[in-house]
Write an enzyme that holds these catalytic residues in place. Sequence first.
Site, PDB file in Angstrom:
ATOM      1  N   HIS A  21       1.918   3.274  -4.881  1.00 28.73           N
ATOM      2  CA  HIS A  21       0.565   3.345  -4.338  1.00 28.73           C
ATOM      3  C   HIS A  21       0.701   3.347  -2.817  1.00 28.73           C
ATOM      4  CE1 HIS A  21      -3.793   1.869  -4.076  1.00 28.73           C
ATOM      5  NE2 HIS A  21      -3.335   1.852  -2.849  1.00 28.73           N
ATOM      6  N   ARG A  58     -14.683   1.482   3.522  1.00 34.78           N
ATOM      7  CA  ARG A  58     -14.861   0.186   4.191  1.00 34.78           C
ATOM      8  C   ARG A  58     -13.558  -0.199   4.866  1.00 34.78           C
ATOM      9  NH1 ARG A  58     -11.478  -2.274   0.653  1.00 34.78           N
ATOM     10  NH2 ARG A  58     -11.669  -1.625  -1.494  1.00 34.78           N
ATOM     11  N   ARG A 105      -0.482 -11.735   0.811  1.00 37.87           N
ATOM     12  CA  ARG A 105      -1.734 -12.414   0.495  1.00 37.87           C
ATOM     13  C   ARG A 105      -1.387 -13.764  -0.118  1.00 37.87           C
ATOM     14  NH1 ARG A 105      -5.937  -7.884  -1.836  1.00 37.87           N
ATOM     15  NH2 ARG A 105      -5.236  -6.152  -0.532  1.00 37.87           N
ATOM     16  N   VAL A 134      -8.587  -5.074   3.092  1.00 34.49           N
ATOM     17  CA  VAL A 134      -7.937  -6.378   3.275  1.00 34.49           C
ATOM     18  C   VAL A 134      -6.691  -6.216   4.162  1.00 34.49           C
ATOM     19  CG1 VAL A 134      -6.759  -8.283   2.097  1.00 34.49           C
ATOM     20  CG2 VAL A 134      -8.744  -7.197   1.025  1.00 34.49           C
ATOM     21  N   LYS A 187      -6.386   8.707 -21.667  1.00 34.05           N
ATOM     22  CA  LYS A 187      -7.211   7.649 -21.091  1.00 34.05           C
ATOM     23  C   LYS A 187      -8.620   7.672 -21.652  1.00 34.05           C
ATOM     24  CE  LYS A 187      -4.919   7.208 -16.615  1.00 34.05           C
ATOM     25  NZ  LYS A 187      -5.150   7.084 -15.176  1.00 34.05           N
TER      26      LYS A 187
END
Lengths: 81, 450
Positions: free
Chosen positions: B207, B291, B337, B294, B157
């Site tokens: 994930h 935070r 979404r 969504v 990477k």
Amino acid sequence: MSEHVVQSPLPGIFYTKPSPEQPPFVEVGSVVAADTVVGLVEVMKQFAEVKAGVNGTVKEIHAENEGVIGPGDRILTVEEG
Amino acid sequence: MRKLLVANRGEIAVRVIRAARELGIGTVAVYSEADQDALHVKLADERVLIGPPAASRSYLNMDVIVTAAVDLGADAVHPGYGFLSERAEFAEKVAAARLTFVGPSAETIRLMGDKARARSAAEAAGVPTVPGSNGPVDGLAEALAEAEQAGYPVAVKAAAGGGGRGIRVVADAAELTEALPVARAEAQAAFGSGLVYIERFVPNARHIEVQVFGDGQNFVHLGERECSMQRRRQKVIEEAGAPGLPEDVRTAMTEAAVALAKVSGYSGAGTVEFLYDPARGEFYFIEMNTRIQVEHPVTEMVTGRDLVREQLTVASGAPLSFAQSDVEFRGHAIEVRLNAENPDFGFMPSPGAITSMRMPGGPFVRVDSGFGPGSEVSPFYDSLLAKIVVWADSRPAAVARMARTLDEVEIEGVVTTAGFLRRVTDVAEFREGRYHTTFLEDWIAGGAGK
């Protein structure tokens, strides 16, 4: 010599530079080819490249950096040749 | 807390305003010239114009927002997600104006925003990180040694890359030997730095993230969310909990997330993101988001807890309203979404005026949106039209309910992803809960999304 006006393909925010710290893609007097990127339009967080479309020299830049732009709005004028 | 300024727009501003109203807290909406008629502006008690449409001149303008909060007598600021939510400097400016920032301290935001420091914090808390060189490699010998240690396949990477760019995957030492100089040259050309590092590559990675909450003294988790259904690293569908995740992995992962919250003295809502290797049954820390997310509603649906209300009470100085032993999980929740994008044209954004909008209803269906009939979907912000969230007592029932709700969606004026999402609910891999982070893009590339 004929002039070509590059128009915005999309509504959004226009950027004259790839990022705030970098120099503009083109300036008045820059020599461009048809596929030279002259700016970016940000629409809904996606970035679309705007290309010169013709070979020539940038004569005038109409769109303001980080300004609001609509489809068909003038971005810049290229003097062909 | 008597009056809250919501430093955001769209559905999350609406979500925060609703939570504040239910607590009897006054609300102030901020808006740009493009959002004069937006729903969040209508629902707030007070409103203040903060600038032109470009986010850099309105929703990202820290000084204007803090000044507005002070001028209108607000005593707290909620940043939502995106925009200024993870900018430590903003949290500092809010605190310097003697206002409450609804979120963790500027110090914590800064720590978790710095990749290398966050990784060190995770290691200090005993949270597993992706095996690799943990820094740039010097020369082929070092690269080979690091790769051997991490275990093949490995990813080379670019240190200055990000967002999935500048990555090469190699299967063995011979491939690494060949790829290293090329990867360096590419990194130099693309990012202005030829520095590369080595990391284990996880094929078919999932994930999975864990919702945590802290009040500076007590730290809890509210279970995990499966977020592997992604396109261009943007989550498309999220679930609570993660289908087929072994119970021992779930326990270890949630405990690791709480351990990280604890070492950072965390206050407020946070999310610890992990990469899960289904073949090895191992998970690795990716990052911590400081935070509200969504996709927080799926967690609310399975736990019955209002996470935004909890953010407000904790920020006011109250202790967490529940202990870990109070958190119970019931059934399964799924969120999609719904975006103003055209799936037939590479998901090109579709701004415009919504002429009609029929959203789904029925039992255990929740719609969070900043739009309605007559709303303008402006080209200046993200394409999220609405989040549709369903709950059911089992995952198959939740999948069936989501398919049914998507059939009810009818929006005119802008092109949406409703039909695309509906087709995903029919795909065997989704129905059976066996998908990973590159599944959706492969499926689209195969032409199956049409």
